[in-house]
Write a protein that holds these residues in place. Structure first.
Motif, PDB file in Angstrom:
ATOM      1  N   UNK A  67       0.479  -1.259   0.178  1.00  0.00           N
ATOM      2  CA  UNK A  67      -0.067   0.123   0.401  1.00  0.00           C
ATOM      3  C   UNK A  67       0.964   1.716  -0.205  1.00  0.00           C
ATOM      4  N   UNK A  68       2.291   0.871   0.766  1.00  0.00           N
ATOM      5  CA  UNK A  68       2.882   2.672   0.955  1.00  0.00           C
ATOM      6  C   UNK A  68       3.814   2.829  -0.081  1.00  0.00           C
ATOM      7  N   UNK A  69       4.017   1.588  -0.775  1.00  0.00           N
ATOM      8  CA  UNK A  69       4.458   1.358  -2.662  1.00  0.00           C
ATOM      9  C   UNK A  69       3.863   1.939  -2.855  1.00  0.00           C
ATOM     10  N   UNK A  70       2.302   1.480  -2.924  1.00  0.00           N
ATOM     11  CA  UNK A  70       1.617   2.113  -4.287  1.00  0.00           C
ATOM     12  C   UNK A  70       1.158   3.636  -4.338  1.00  0.00           C
ATOM     13  N   UNK A  71       0.641   3.821  -3.225  1.00  0.00           N
ATOM     14  CA  UNK A  71       1.137   5.090  -2.304  1.00  0.00           C
ATOM     15  C   UNK A  71       1.948   6.371  -3.349  1.00  0.00           C
ATOM     16  N   UNK A  72       3.160   5.478  -2.736  1.00  0.00           N
ATOM     17  CA  UNK A  72       4.701   6.931  -3.145  1.00  0.00           C
ATOM     18  C   UNK A  72       4.527   6.780  -4.452  1.00  0.00           C
ATOM     19  N   UNK A  73       4.710   5.414  -5.527  1.00  0.00           N
ATOM     20  CA  UNK A  73       5.036   5.327  -6.744  1.00  0.00           C
ATOM     21  C   UNK A  73       3.916   6.139  -7.663  1.00  0.00           C
ATOM     22  N   UNK A  74       2.264   4.976  -7.444  1.00  0.00           N
ATOM     23  CA  UNK A  74       1.407   5.354  -8.170  1.00  0.00           C
ATOM     24  C   UNK A  74       0.842   6.432  -8.119  1.00  0.00           C
ATOM     25  N   UNK A  75       0.804   6.849  -6.894  1.00  0.00           N
ATOM     26  CA  UNK A  75      -0.056   7.997  -5.607  1.00  0.00           C
ATOM     27  C   UNK A  75      -1.428   7.524  -5.369  1.00  0.00           C
ATOM     28  N   UNK A  76      -2.482   8.181  -5.226  1.00  0.00           N
ATOM     29  CA  UNK A  76      -3.225   7.975  -3.880  1.00  0.00           C
ATOM     30  C   UNK A  76      -4.663   7.078  -4.491  1.00  0.00           C
ATOM     31  N   UNK A  77      -4.842   8.152  -6.381  1.00  0.00           N
ATOM     32  CA  UNK A  77      -5.933   7.547  -6.436  1.00  0.00           C
ATOM     33  C   UNK A  77      -5.686   5.945  -7.445  1.00  0.00           C
TER      34      UNK A  77
END
Length: 306
Positions: A67-77
Motif C-alpha cells: 500500500x505504501x509503495x503504491x501510494x509513493x509510486x502511483x499516487x493516492x488515486x
C-alpha cells in the motif's frame, strides 16, 4: 516521505522474515514434536503464538508495504482505485464460494488466518488478493508496455497475463495450504488435481481478472509508467510469496503443481520484468555531460589582447 520509505522497508523485511520463519517452523519443527517439547515453556508459548498469529502478521505486513509503495509510486488515486475493488470483489467472491461452492468449489477456512468475516472468510484473504494482484498487474503492464504503446489489445493482454500470474501462485499455494500437516482450509470434496478441483483455478483466474480489469478501467485516463528500476519491489513480493508456498508444497512432495506454477507464473514474471523499459536517466543529475553541453559559436568568444 522518508518516514514512509522507512515503514515500507520495515514491513517488506518483516513480511519476508515471517515467511522464512513460518516455512522453517512448518517444515522443520512441526513434523518433529520432540523439538517443540525441548523448547521449554517460554519457547512453546512463542511457538504457539507464531502458529496462531504468524500468518496474520505476515499478510498485514505485506499489505502495508504494498500500500505504501503504491501510494509513493502511483499516487493516492491509483492505490485506492485498485485496492478497494480488489478487496471488495475478492471478498465477495470468497463469501460466495464458502457459502455456495461457486466459483471455487466446496471449501471452508480453518483457523490461523485471523478473524473470519461472516464466520466464513478470514479478513486477511482479500488483503493478500490485493497485494499479489497489484504487483502482478504492474509487472504485466510494464512488460507489455501498455503506457508506451497504448491499445485495447495490450490492456486486455496485461489483465489476462496478470490474472495468469496471480493464478499461478495458487498452483504452489493450494497443496501447501490444504494438503499439508497444518492446513488453513480444506475441501469438502477433494478435487482431481492433487486434492484441488480444477474449477478452483478457473475461479481464481476469473476473480482476479475481474478486479484487475476494474482497476485498469479506473486507471485508463491516467495510465502508469514504471521502468525496470521501480519494479524491484513488485518482483520481490511476487517471488517471495511464490517461494514460500512452493517451499511448503515441495516439502510435502507436491512438485508437479509447483513446477506448473513456475512454468506459467514465475518464468513469465521474470520475462516481463526483463522486457520492461530500462531505468530512465534522472533529470536531477547534478552535472551535464560535456557531450551534451551546447557549443558556443566562435564569433561570440571574446579574446583579451595584451
Amino acid at each position: 516521505m522518508k518516514q514512509l520509505v522507512t515503514v515500507e522497508r520495515f514491513c517488506l523485511i518483516g513480511h519476508i522474515v515471517t515467511m522464512v520463519f513460518g516455512l522453517a517452523g512448518l517444515v522443520l519443527v512441526v513434523p518433529h514434536p520432540e523439538i517443540i517439547m525441548s523448547l521449554g515453556e517460554t519457547g512453546q508459548t512463542a511457538f504457539q503464538w507464531s502458529m496462531a498469529w504468524g500468518g496474520v502478521v505476515n499478510i498485514v505486513l505485506g499489505t502495508v508495504a504494498v500500500a505504501i509503495y503504491a501510494y509513493r509510486k502511483l499516487g493516492l488515486w491509483h492505490w485506492l482505485t485498485f485496492m478497494l475493488p480488489a478487496v471488495c470483489l475478492s471478498l465477495g467472491s470468497e463469501l460466495l464460494g464458502t457459502s455456495t461452492g461457486f466459483p471455487f468449489g466446496d471449501y471452508s477456512y480453518l483457523n490461523g488466518l485471523g478473524y473470519k468475516i461472516g464466520g466464513l472468510v478470514p479478513f486477511t484473504i482479500p488483503l493478500s488478493w490485493f497485494y499479489m494482484g497489484l504487483v502482478s498487474y504492474l509487472i504485466a503492464c510494464a512488460g507489455l508496455k501498455t503506457r508506451q504503446n497504448p491499445s485495447l489489445v495490450r490492456y486486455v493482454g496485461a489483465i489476462a497475463v496478470a490474472a495468469m500470474m496471480f493464478t499461478s501462485w495458487d498452483f504452489a499455494l493450494e497443496p501447501a495450504m490444504s494438503q499439508t500437516m497444518v492446513p488453513f482450509w480444506y475441501w469438502e470434496q477433494p478435487g482431481a488435481f492433487f486434492g484441488t478441483p480444477y474449477g478452483n483455478y478457473a475461479g481464481w483466474f476469473g476473480t482476479s481478472s475481474l478486479f484487475i480489469g476494474v482497476g485498469a478501467i479506473l486507471w485508463r485516463k491516467t495510465p502508469i509508467l514504471l521502468d525496470r528500476s521501480r519494479l524491484g519491489f513488485p518482483l520481490i513480493i511476487y517471488l517471495s510469496n511464490f517461494g514460500y508456498a512452493a517451499g511448503l508444497s515441495l516439502a510435502a512432495g507436491y512438485w508437479i503443481p509447483v513446477s506448473l506454477g513456475v512454468l506459467v507464473g514465475v518464468i513469465p514474471t521474470l520475462t516481463l520484468w526483463q522486457m520492461a523499459q530500462p531505468a530512465e536517466i534522472r533529470e536531477s543529475t547534478t552535472e551535464t555531460p560535456a557531450s551534451l553541453k551546447p557549443e558556443i559559436p566562435v564569433t561570440q568568444v571574446k579574446v583579451a589582447v595584451k
